[in-house]
Design an enzyme around this catalytic site. Sequence first.
Site, PDB file in Angstrom:
ATOM      1  NE  ARG A  23       8.413  40.167 -47.894  1.00  0.00           N
ATOM      2  CZ  ARG A  23       7.176  39.754 -48.168  1.00  0.00           C
ATOM      3  NH1 ARG A  23       6.135  40.447 -47.777  1.00  0.00           N
ATOM      4  NH2 ARG A  23       6.983  38.638 -48.831  1.00  0.00           N
ATOM      5  CD  GLU A  28      -1.742  25.463 -45.368  1.00  0.00           C
ATOM      6  OE1 GLU A  28      -1.619  24.315 -45.836  1.00  0.00           O
ATOM      7  OE2 GLU A  28      -2.540  26.308 -45.802  1.00  0.00           O
ATOM      8  CD  GLN A  47      -5.500  19.662 -23.769  1.00  0.00           C
ATOM      9  OE1 GLN A  47      -6.518  19.044 -23.494  1.00  0.00           O
ATOM     10  NE2 GLN A  47      -4.419  19.601 -23.035  1.00  0.00           N
ATOM     11  CG  HIS A  62       4.811  11.881 -20.152  1.00  0.00           C
ATOM     12  ND1 HIS A  62       5.206  13.192 -20.268  1.00  0.00           N
ATOM     13  CD2 HIS A  62       5.453  11.395 -19.065  1.00  0.00           C
ATOM     14  CE1 HIS A  62       6.032  13.482 -19.286  1.00  0.00           C
ATOM     15  NE2 HIS A  62       6.211  12.404 -18.545  1.00  0.00           N
ATOM     16  CE  LYS A  72       0.895  13.496 -26.122  1.00  0.00           C
ATOM     17  NZ  LYS A  72       1.954  13.282 -25.135  1.00  0.00           N
ATOM     18  CE1 TYR A 132       1.150  17.730 -25.712  1.00  0.00           C
ATOM     19  CE2 TYR A 132       2.968  19.259 -25.394  1.00  0.00           C
ATOM     20  CZ  TYR A 132       2.007  18.408 -24.880  1.00  0.00           C
ATOM     21  OH  TYR A 132       1.905  18.241 -23.527  1.00  0.00           O
ATOM     22  CG  ASP A 170       8.873  12.426 -16.597  1.00  0.00           C
ATOM     23  OD1 ASP A 170       7.728  12.036 -16.305  1.00  0.00           O
ATOM     24  OD2 ASP A 170       9.087  13.330 -17.423  1.00  0.00           O
TER      25      ASP A 170
END
Length: 183
Positions: A23, A28, A47, A62, A72, A132, A170
């Site tokens: 399927r 997780e 966030q 960054h 992150k 993220y 950048d």
Amino acid sequence: MTFTETKLKGCFILEPKIIKDDRGYFMESFNEKTFQEGIGQKVTFVQDNQSFSTRGVLRGLHYQCGEHAQAKLVRVLQGEVLDVAVDLRPNSETYGQYEAVLLSGENQTQFFVPRGFAHGFLVLSETATFFYKCDNFYNKESEGGLIYNDETVNINWDFPLEELLISEKDQVLPNLENAKKVW
């Protein structure tokens, strides 16, 4: 989930257990208890961010400074990217070194980048959806950046430089020597 610490202390590669059948698959992708035990510290994410990019797009490098620094947990939902973290912690044994991880919708690998690191990625597939989690809110005044081609860091992007698509912002980021201090 398997947690592997990289040469950069505090950065972890996370490989989920994927259960496949005719399927499709189930996995997780995040469990706070498992995550905190796996990295050995408490991190609370506040966030989630998502971006869509085309082949050759390089976003980064960054970071956020001071009290607004961010950890992150990054992953790719669709496509493939080369994800990079650069250690900017001033007293770190690996200051100025980087780790690069191949993340894709197929391998479902995730990369945890703690506070004190510059982060960026390069899209290798035709398109990629990047997702993220951050443990702190974005603050424009605390924004920092590091140029993608800094000679001291010497990141091997393994991609034709003439095909890179980089934002104007950048393209003018400082080198490691002149980058804003993380703290």
